[in-house]
Design a protein around this motif. Structure first.
Motif, PDB file in Angstrom:
ATOM      1  N   ALA A  19       0.827  -0.698  -0.296  1.00  0.00           N
ATOM      2  CA  ALA A  19      -0.217   0.210  -0.061  1.00  0.00           C
ATOM      3  C   ALA A  19       0.753   0.970  -0.202  1.00  0.00           C
ATOM      4  N   GLU A  20       1.996   1.000   0.897  1.00  0.00           N
ATOM      5  CA  GLU A  20       3.168   2.354   0.663  1.00  0.00           C
ATOM      6  C   GLU A  20       3.456   2.569  -0.528  1.00  0.00           C
ATOM      7  N   PHE A  21       3.754   0.953  -1.157  1.00  0.00           N
ATOM      8  CA  PHE A  21       4.364   1.569  -2.950  1.00  0.00           C
ATOM      9  C   PHE A  21       3.903   2.104  -3.446  1.00  0.00           C
ATOM     10  N   ARG A  22       1.888   1.271  -3.228  1.00  0.00           N
ATOM     11  CA  ARG A  22       1.598   2.467  -4.543  1.00  0.00           C
ATOM     12  C   ARG A  22       1.194   3.532  -4.640  1.00  0.00           C
ATOM     13  N   ARG A  23       0.999   3.783  -3.115  1.00  0.00           N
ATOM     14  CA  ARG A  23       0.770   5.809  -2.293  1.00  0.00           C
ATOM     15  C   ARG A  23       1.864   6.000  -3.057  1.00  0.00           C
ATOM     16  N   GLY A  24       2.915   5.863  -3.113  1.00  0.00           N
ATOM     17  CA  GLY A  24       3.966   6.259  -3.669  1.00  0.00           C
ATOM     18  C   GLY A  24       4.552   6.762  -5.004  1.00  0.00           C
ATOM     19  N   LEU A  25       4.163   5.740  -5.684  1.00  0.00           N
ATOM     20  CA  LEU A  25       4.320   5.575  -7.079  1.00  0.00           C
ATOM     21  C   LEU A  25       3.314   6.189  -7.229  1.00  0.00           C
ATOM     22  N   ASP A  26       1.764   6.422  -6.981  1.00  0.00           N
ATOM     23  CA  ASP A  26       0.715   7.350  -7.345  1.00  0.00           C
ATOM     24  C   ASP A  26       1.015   8.538  -7.988  1.00  0.00           C
ATOM     25  N   ALA A  27       2.158   8.807  -6.709  1.00  0.00           N
ATOM     26  CA  ALA A  27       2.504  10.594  -6.742  1.00  0.00           C
ATOM     27  C   ALA A  27       3.287  10.547  -7.337  1.00  0.00           C
ATOM     28  N   VAL A  28       4.400   9.948  -8.126  1.00  0.00           N
ATOM     29  CA  VAL A  28       5.341  10.524  -9.072  1.00  0.00           C
ATOM     30  C   VAL A  28       4.635  10.533 -10.237  1.00  0.00           C
ATOM     31  N   SER A  29       6.018  10.737 -11.202  1.00  0.00           N
ATOM     32  CA  SER A  29       4.988  11.323 -12.518  1.00  0.00           C
ATOM     33  C   SER A  29       5.105   9.624 -14.126  1.00  0.00           C
ATOM     34  N   GLU A  30       4.480  10.559 -15.027  1.00  0.00           N
ATOM     35  CA  GLU A  30       4.137   9.036 -15.586  1.00  0.00           C
ATOM     36  C   GLU A  30       5.709   8.618 -16.022  1.00  0.00           C
ATOM     37  N   ASP A  31       6.511   9.633 -16.626  1.00  0.00           N
ATOM     38  CA  ASP A  31       7.590   9.314 -17.411  1.00  0.00           C
ATOM     39  C   ASP A  31       8.648   9.403 -15.951  1.00  0.00           C
ATOM     40  N   HIS A  32       8.681   9.029 -14.685  1.00  0.00           N
ATOM     41  CA  HIS A  32       9.558   8.368 -13.711  1.00  0.00           C
ATOM     42  C   HIS A  32       8.865   6.944 -13.532  1.00  0.00           C
ATOM     43  N   ARG A  33       7.413   6.521 -13.635  1.00  0.00           N
ATOM     44  CA  ARG A  33       7.505   5.361 -13.655  1.00  0.00           C
ATOM     45  C   ARG A  33       7.337   4.977 -14.369  1.00  0.00           C
ATOM     46  N   ARG A  34       8.285   5.064 -16.232  1.00  0.00           N
ATOM     47  CA  ARG A  34       8.974   3.714 -16.798  1.00  0.00           C
ATOM     48  C   ARG A  34       9.459   4.129 -16.372  1.00  0.00           C
ATOM     49  N   ILE A  35      10.829   4.554 -15.809  1.00  0.00           N
ATOM     50  CA  ILE A  35      12.393   4.254 -15.009  1.00  0.00           C
ATOM     51  C   ILE A  35      11.947   3.405 -14.534  1.00  0.00           C
ATOM     52  N   LEU A  36      11.506   4.177 -13.739  1.00  0.00           N
ATOM     53  CA  LEU A  36      11.136   3.096 -12.069  1.00  0.00           C
ATOM     54  C   LEU A  36      11.211   1.525 -12.521  1.00  0.00           C
ATOM     55  N   MET A  37      10.328   1.358 -13.118  1.00  0.00           N
ATOM     56  CA  MET A  37       9.722  -0.418 -14.125  1.00  0.00           C
ATOM     57  C   MET A  37      10.886  -0.615 -14.947  1.00  0.00           C
ATOM     58  N   ILE A  38      11.817   0.038 -15.158  1.00  0.00           N
ATOM     59  CA  ILE A  38      13.329  -0.454 -15.373  1.00  0.00           C
ATOM     60  C   ILE A  38      14.123  -0.390 -14.565  1.00  0.00           C
ATOM     61  N   LEU A  39      14.363   0.319 -13.531  1.00  0.00           N
ATOM     62  CA  LEU A  39      15.393   0.141 -12.713  1.00  0.00           C
ATOM     63  C   LEU A  39      15.492  -0.046 -11.202  1.00  0.00           C
ATOM     64  N   VAL A  40      13.678  -0.866 -10.874  1.00  0.00           N
ATOM     65  CA  VAL A  40      13.882  -1.401  -9.565  1.00  0.00           C
ATOM     66  C   VAL A  40      13.806  -3.078 -10.177  1.00  0.00           C
ATOM     67  N   PRO A  41      14.209  -3.875 -11.383  1.00  0.00           N
ATOM     68  CA  PRO A  41      14.240  -4.901 -11.453  1.00  0.00           C
ATOM     69  C   PRO A  41      15.670  -5.044 -11.345  1.00  0.00           C
ATOM     70  N   ARG A  42      16.526  -4.028 -11.877  1.00  0.00           N
ATOM     71  CA  ARG A  42      17.806  -4.276 -11.587  1.00  0.00           C
ATOM     72  C   ARG A  42      17.994  -4.141 -10.363  1.00  0.00           C
ATOM     73  N   LEU A  43      17.473  -3.619 -10.157  1.00  0.00           N
ATOM     74  CA  LEU A  43      18.117  -3.159  -7.562  1.00  0.00           C
ATOM     75  C   LEU A  43      17.568  -4.837  -6.978  1.00  0.00           C
ATOM     76  N   VAL A  44      16.843  -5.054  -7.764  1.00  0.00           N
ATOM     77  CA  VAL A  44      15.652  -6.975  -7.186  1.00  0.00           C
ATOM     78  C   VAL A  44      17.381  -8.005  -8.148  1.00  0.00           C
ATOM     79  N   ALA A  45      17.074  -7.747  -8.732  1.00  0.00           N
ATOM     80  CA  ALA A  45      18.347  -8.077  -9.257  1.00  0.00           C
ATOM     81  C   ALA A  45      20.352  -8.132  -8.970  1.00  0.00           C
ATOM     82  N   LEU A  46      19.974  -7.144  -8.143  1.00  0.00           N
ATOM     83  CA  LEU A  46      21.579  -7.267  -7.798  1.00  0.00           C
ATOM     84  C   LEU A  46      21.731  -7.099  -6.371  1.00  0.00           C
ATOM     85  N   GLN A  47      20.600  -6.993  -5.645  1.00  0.00           N
ATOM     86  CA  GLN A  47      20.422  -7.289  -4.433  1.00  0.00           C
ATOM     87  C   GLN A  47      20.426  -8.684  -3.984  1.00  0.00           C
TER      88      GLN A  47
END
Length: 74
Positions: A19-47
């Motif tokens: 729920a917290e993640f969704r609230r945060g995601l709703d607060a960012v722009s569409e461009d930022h959402r697209r960037i995060l869709m690319i970077l977050v999976p990379r973060l998971v892979a690094l971890q």
């Protein structure tokens, strides 16, 4: 009262995190959402690889993009 390691508490915590993640995601722009869709999976892979330094660098990059509103040229 529930035990400290009750699986139900994990479910509640997970639901709150989602729920917290969704609230945060709703607060960012569409461009930022697209960037995060690319970077977050990379973060998971690094971890998963145990690359803490790489994960921290990527977290700093994500924070810079979201907080400063800069869109990285991709």
């Amino acid at each position: 009262m529930k035990a400290l390691f009750d699986p139900d508490l994990d479910v509640i915590a997970d639901e709150e995190d989602v729920a917290e993640f969704r609230r945060g995601l709703d607060a960012v722009s569409e461009d930022h959402r697209r960037i995060l869709m690319i970077l977050v999976p990379r973060l998971v892979a690094l971890q998963e690889r145990g690359d803490s330094a790489g994960a921290l660098r990527l977290i700093a990059e994500i924070k810079r993009i979201v907080v400063q509103g800069e869109v990285a040229p991709h």
